[in-house]
Design an enzyme around this catalytic site. Structure first.
Site, PDB file in Angstrom:
ATOM      1  N   ASP A   8     -43.559 -59.306 -40.228  1.00 10.04           N
ATOM      2  CA  ASP A   8     -42.895 -61.211 -40.448  1.00 10.04           C
ATOM      3  C   ASP A   8     -42.152 -61.960 -41.223  1.00 10.04           C
ATOM      4  OD1 ASP A   8     -45.535 -60.161 -38.704  1.00 10.04           O
ATOM      5  OD2 ASP A   8     -45.799 -62.190 -38.602  1.00 10.04           O
ATOM      6  N   GLU A  39     -41.198 -64.919 -36.609  1.00 12.14           N
ATOM      7  CA  GLU A  39     -41.640 -65.804 -36.714  1.00 12.14           C
ATOM      8  C   GLU A  39     -42.615 -66.794 -37.316  1.00 12.14           C
ATOM      9  OE1 GLU A  39     -45.565 -66.899 -34.704  1.00 12.14           O
ATOM     10  OE2 GLU A  39     -46.419 -66.017 -36.267  1.00 12.14           O
ATOM     11  N   ASN A  40     -42.414 -66.418 -38.597  1.00 15.79           N
ATOM     12  CA  ASN A  40     -43.199 -67.573 -39.267  1.00 15.79           C
ATOM     13  C   ASN A  40     -41.666 -68.184 -40.513  1.00 15.79           C
ATOM     14  OD1 ASN A  40     -45.587 -65.515 -39.331  1.00 15.79           O
ATOM     15  ND2 ASN A  40     -45.337 -67.528 -39.038  1.00 15.79           N
ATOM     16  N   HIS A  68     -46.704 -68.385 -32.765  1.00 14.85           N
ATOM     17  CA  HIS A  68     -45.764 -69.379 -33.635  1.00 14.85           C
ATOM     18  C   HIS A  68     -44.207 -70.190 -33.042  1.00 14.85           C
ATOM     19  CE1 HIS A  68     -49.028 -71.067 -36.075  1.00 14.85           C
ATOM     20  NE2 HIS A  68     -49.027 -69.789 -36.777  1.00 14.85           N
TER      21      HIS A  68
END
Length: 271
Positions: A8, A39-40, A68
């Protein structure tokens, strides 16, 4: 096939470390394919189109998302035009994008798929096991594809491990994401699938799972909220998993954690 999966990407610190460091890392490890969970990347919540383009331009061949996936609204349109960005297989059926793609990379066909876990997640998603099963049946190793990578985006280590065993012999790599802490269990399962419970994050580890530590500490100590979580901005560590596979069978030959920069001890294969 020499594959690097990076965990991530967390906020600006993670993006900066990734885009600055990936070209050299590709050359150092003689990589054929790089898959990045991002996704972050946008302040800890989702990924926007401009950031996705920058990650792809830095040397990523594919980007996976997670729970997310669509926090940044322009991703809903961008994902329909960019096949290298992959959302979860078992997200809402009406969501845009696709949860699995076969990509032509370095003269080989690589299946990249992602699925969301159900245990301890903030909402209930469709059954991840049947979703992955259908994809792997449609793209068998040694036939339709030379390699297959499954990103398992879960809270529970047990669910990630169960997915690894479920996919053993049918996927080249099963790697966990979401919890932002690298685990020490990189291995090749009996059927030839490389496995790691969590790849960790590409972010600042002088933090609380990538967030500047003041507000999380306040909430743990007092039970009260005062401010928003903000991504930590210090030097990031790139964390992930390196896997080498056999093109004929798709099985893993070697699996090893990768860590570069920041606060964590370096790790990874020799160049």
């Amino acid at each position: 096939m020499r594959i690097l999966f990076l965990g991530d990407v967390m906020g600006r610190a993670g993006r900066t470390a990734l885009t600055a460091g990936l070209p050299a890392l590709r050359a150092e490890l003689r990589l054929d394919a790089v898959v990045v969970n991002a996704e972050n990347a946008s302040s800890g919540r989702g990924l926007n189109a401009a950031q996705a383009k920058a990650i792809l331009e830095s040397g990523a061949d594919a980007i996976t998302l997670g729970d997310h996936a669509f926090d940044q609204r322009d991703m809903m349109q961008f994902i329909e035009t960019e096949p290298r960005v992959i959302c979860p297989l078992n997200y809402a059926k009406a969501a845009p994008g696709r949860g699995a793609r076969v990509l032509e990379i370095a003269g080989r066909r690589l299946l990249v798929a992602q699925v969301l876990g159900q245990v301890f997640m903030s909402r209930t998603y469709d059954d991840p096991f049947s979703a992955v099963d259908a994809v792997l049946r449609a793209a068998p190793l040694g036939g339709a594809v030379q390699a297959a990578l499954v990103d398992v985006h879960c809270e529970a280590t047990s669910e990630k491990m169960a997915m690894g065993h479920f996919c053993d012999g049918r996927a080249s790599v099963v790697v966990g994401t979401h919890t932002h802490v690298p685990t020490a269990d990189a291995m090749i399962l009996p059927g030839g699938t490389a496995y790691l419970t969590d790849a960790g994050m590409c972010g600042d580890y002088h933090s609380v799972i990538g967030m500047e530590k003041t507000e999380p500490l306040r909430r743990f100590v007092t039970g009260m909220t005062k401010a928003r979580f903000e991504p930590a901005g210090g030097e990031a560590t790139l964390c992930g998993l390196f896997v080498e596979t056999d093109d004929a069978t798709g099985k893993a030959l070697h699996a090893e954690p990768v860590r570069r920069g920041g606060r964590l001890a370096p790790a990874g294969p020799a160049a």
